[in-house]
Enzyme design. Structure first.
Site, mmCIF file in Angstrom:
data_model
loop_
_atom_site.group_PDB
_atom_site.id
_atom_site.type_symbol
_atom_site.label_atom_id
_atom_site.label_comp_id
_atom_site.label_asym_id
_atom_site.label_seq_id
_atom_site.Cartn_x
_atom_site.Cartn_y
_atom_site.Cartn_z
ATOM 1 N N GLN A 22 -10.413 -43.609 12.230
ATOM 2 C CA GLN A 22 -9.539 -44.172 12.038
ATOM 3 C C GLN A 22 -8.071 -43.559 11.419
ATOM 4 O O GLN A 22 -8.897 -42.793 10.378
ATOM 5 C CB GLN A 22 -9.993 -45.385 12.035
ATOM 6 C CG GLN A 22 -10.944 -45.943 12.959
ATOM 7 C CD GLN A 22 -10.244 -46.387 13.355
ATOM 8 O OE1 GLN A 22 -9.130 -47.458 13.401
ATOM 9 N NE2 GLN A 22 -11.060 -47.862 14.102
ATOM 10 N N SER A 23 -7.187 -44.108 11.514
ATOM 11 C CA SER A 23 -6.229 -43.770 10.654
ATOM 12 C C SER A 23 -6.451 -43.225 8.761
ATOM 13 O O SER A 23 -5.800 -42.628 7.823
ATOM 14 C CB SER A 23 -5.201 -44.107 10.764
ATOM 15 O OG SER A 23 -4.560 -43.734 11.224
#
Ligand SMILES: [Zn+2]
Length: 696
Positions: free
Chosen positions: A24-25
């Site tokens: 996930q960023s």
């Protein structure tokens, strides 16, 4: 489709592990976007459905919270390594975009997967990168993913830029400023913080240097606020000592002057994958709105601070400034240019008997590339020459002459103006003539028309230049000196030398005076030192100085002194010569007074004829010779000498004498006879008295 998928998965793939890549960023997405994370982990079931055992599905989730654009994603690198070593049978990711956000990484992964015949699986299906169709599709997905990132960024960036252009973007406030609830930037209500910043600006205004401001803060033991930029205390104020970079940051930040700025720095990606901040020049800032909010200083003060910082900076770009005057005695510190390579020369001091002597050195190439020093010029004589020249330049006569000339020029102003105006009129006439010629020509005759047009253009340009020159000279000449200004200038003649020679004037202040008068000095060392001095007004002056003597040459005894010693050796011993020279006011090359060892050394070094040889040449006898001649013992000779019976000349400082031959004794025959008679009775042995009888 399912069949197709199962066809792609072969036994050789199932022998190897399945790798599930989860990312996930941002950390916020990890916590808030849990559904996506769940879906990503859900892919594990997919691997099981394709035939992998549950324990052979390896999850790589070390990149959680890392942007796909980040270059140092540890998990992704591990994935690539595992695939490269042929450990992976299949790589799973929710979307292709989860694997790589830039094409380079993505295509490299595809290439390696194709080589090691590793499959790739996302929510839509299973791909074999070794197959052309799958590869094309995967490539397309990668490109789309990159494009998506770009569009997203552009949309966000566009919004930010728009806000920034209006001056409404909220950015992290600098220390000492806070946003109110309605989004306006105001001074920090914490009075201690305010006081610190006000003190900083006042201290800089007083000292004019960031270093001096830091020193002042240290002397006053002031603590300064700094905003914590990361960690659990992010945004909180920390108190500590004021640092030089902090002062510069505060002084360079236009937000303290109430201005809204955006785009002062740009992020640049370097070839080795790192990102750097690059400061942009002011005309390339995206937004600059002065007087946008409250500030600690005015915009004018900010500009002034910038100028002072720039003037005081040791080096900005290749255009090295002269730097502020410092304490050392080198008068031209920071103002000397090398006549050979054009670089600014630095000052080096050397200590001689506790006093500092400056040297001007061009050593930039040496520092930068380790080459030899370009040139090295002793500075003392240069400083003296420049000081003498400055004092000479402001003497009353020179000033008077200058003022008279100025007046003379003033009186000719009208005449000169008329002449210059005539020049403009002439250019005007020629221009009109060229225009008429061009108008009259047949436009079909292109060749002639073109050349006439070029002529007309040329005349127009000349006219413009003539007009500019006319206004410039006119403005220059129009400066008329008032009586008050004349008086002030003449006053300078007495004030300047007095201030300059005052022992109380600091070296630093002398340097300031030099800076007011001179632009720079170019030095060239040849068989002599050549100085080209540029004055502030644009005047030039060149000086030629002899090369100063090196230290051993400075200590050499002057030739006249050596000649004098040569003369004195006829009459005196070394100790006596030293006394004579000191009494006559001669000084040696080193030390304050002559002494006998020094004279003896000089006699030896300059190969002067020793006093002994000189006396011998004049026929003087040694003690033994005298004794033999008189047929007495040497002691007797000495006694006779003491009694004045014989005459001797000392040749050393231990009272060793050479004796004048007996002929000189003859006039004192009577006295000698008396003496010798008594001496014979008292001291001399009878058989040795013959010589004395001979003497009588
Ligand atoms: Zn040089």
């Amino acid at each position: 489709m399912t069949n197709d998928q199962h066809q792609k998965v072969q036994a050789s793939h199932l022998k190897r592990d399945a790798y599930l890549y989860v990312r996930q960023s941002t950390l916020r997405q990890v916590f808030e976007n849990t559904e996506s994370t769940k879906r990503q982990y859900g892919l594990r079931q997919r691997a099981v459905a394709l035939g992998w055992a549950e324990d052979r599905v390896i999850v790589i989730d070390t990149d959680l919270g890392q942007s796909g654009a980040a270059t140092d994603r540890e998990g992704f690198q591990r994935l690539v390594a595992e695939v490269g070593m042929g450990h992976a049978g299949i790589v799973l990711g929710l979307e292709v975009s989860r694997l790589a956000r830039n094409s380079m990484d993505w295509h490299r992964l595809l290439e390696i997967c194709a080589l090691t015949s590793t499959l790739i699986c996302d929510e839509d299906g299973v791909y074999d990168p070794a197959h052309f169709n799958d590869r094309l599709l995967l490539g397309l997905k990668g490109t789309m993913s990159e494009a998506e990132l770009h569009v997203l960024r552009a949309r966000l960036q566009g919004g930010i830029l728009n806000k920034a252009r209006r001056g409404e973007l909220e950015m992290r406030p600098p220390v000492g400023m806070v946003y109110t609830s309605d989004g306006t930037l105001v001074l920090d209500p914490d009075l201690q913080v305010q006081h610190c910043l006000r003190w900083l600006f006042a201290a800089f205004a007083r000292t004019g240097s960031a270093c001096a401001t830091v020193n002042a803060a240290r002397n006053e033991k002031l603590a300064f606020p700094r905003r914590c930029s990361k960690g659990p205390h992010k945004g909180e104020l920390l108190w500590g000592n004021l640092a030089h970079d902090q002062v510069l940051r505060v002084l360079h930040n236009p937000r303290y002057a109430g201005a809204f700025v955006y785009g002062r720095c740009h992020t640049v990606r370097t070839i080795d994958g790192l990102t750097r901040l690059r400061r942009m020049p002011r005309d390339e800032w995206i937004t600059l709105i002065p007087d946008n909010h409250a500030g600690y200083i005015s915009w004018e003060e900010f500009e002034l601070n910038q100028q002072r910082l720039h003037a005081g900076a040791q080096s900005i770009g290749s255009d090295r400034r002269s730097g502020p005057p410092r304490e050392g005695p080198a008068l031209l510190q920071g103002m000397v240019l090398c006549g050979r390579c054009g670089q600014r020369m630095t000052v080096r001091y050397h200590d001689r008997n506790g006093q500092l002597y400056p040297d001007y050195v061009c050593q930039r190439e040496r520092i930068k590339y380790g080459e030899v020093v370009c040139q090295h010029v002793p500075g003392t004589s240069i400083d003296q020459a420049v000081a003498a020249m400055l004092i000479e330049a402001v003497n009353p006569v020179a000033l008077e002459v200058t003022l008279v000339v100025q007046q003379e020029l003033q009186s000719r102003f009208e005449e000169a103006d008329r002449m210059r105006h005539a020049h403009v009129e002439r250019a005007q006439y020629e221009c009109e003539l060229a225009q008429r010629r061009y108008m009259r020509v047949d436009p079909d005759n292109r060749l002639v028309a073109d050349s006439l047009e070029a002529q007309w253009n040329e005349k127009l340009r000349a006219l413009g230049e003539a007009r500019d020159e006319y206004t410039r000279r006119r403005d220059e000449d129009a400066r008329i000196l008032t009586d008050e200004q004349r008086k002030a200038i003449l006053q300078l003649a007495s004030d300047f030398p007095r201030l300059w020679n005052d022992p109380g004037t600091l070296d630093r202040d002398r340097k300031r005076m030099v800076r007011l008068l001179l632009e720079d000095v170019t030095l060239n060392r040849d068989d002599k030192i050549i100085l080209h001095i540029r004055f502030k007004g644009g005047a030039h002056k060149s000086l030629h100085l002899p090369l100063p003597k090196c230290s051993w040459q400075q200590r050499v005894t002057p030739t006249p002194v050596v000649e004098e010693i040569d003369r004195l050796l006829d009459e005196y011993t070394t100790a006596q010569i030293a006394n004579v020279l000191n009494a006559r006011g001669f000084t040696p090359g080193s030390g304050s007074a002559f002494h006998k060892q020094m004279i003896a050394r000089l006699v030896r070094d300059y190969h002067l004829k020793p006093r002994y040889d000189r006396l011998r040449e004049r026929g003087m006898l040694t003690l033994q010779e005298m004794a033999d001649k008189l047929q007495v013992t040497t002691s007797t000779v000495k006694i006779w000498l003491r009694r004045g019976l014989l005459r001797g000349h000392a040749y050393s400082d231990k009272n060793e004498c050479l004796y004048e031959p007996l002929a000189d004794l003859m006039p004192r025959k009577k006295q000698g006879a008396k003496l010798s008679q008594r001496l014979i009775e008292t001291t001399v042995q009878p058989e040795r008295t013959k010589g004395v009888q001979y003497a009588t």
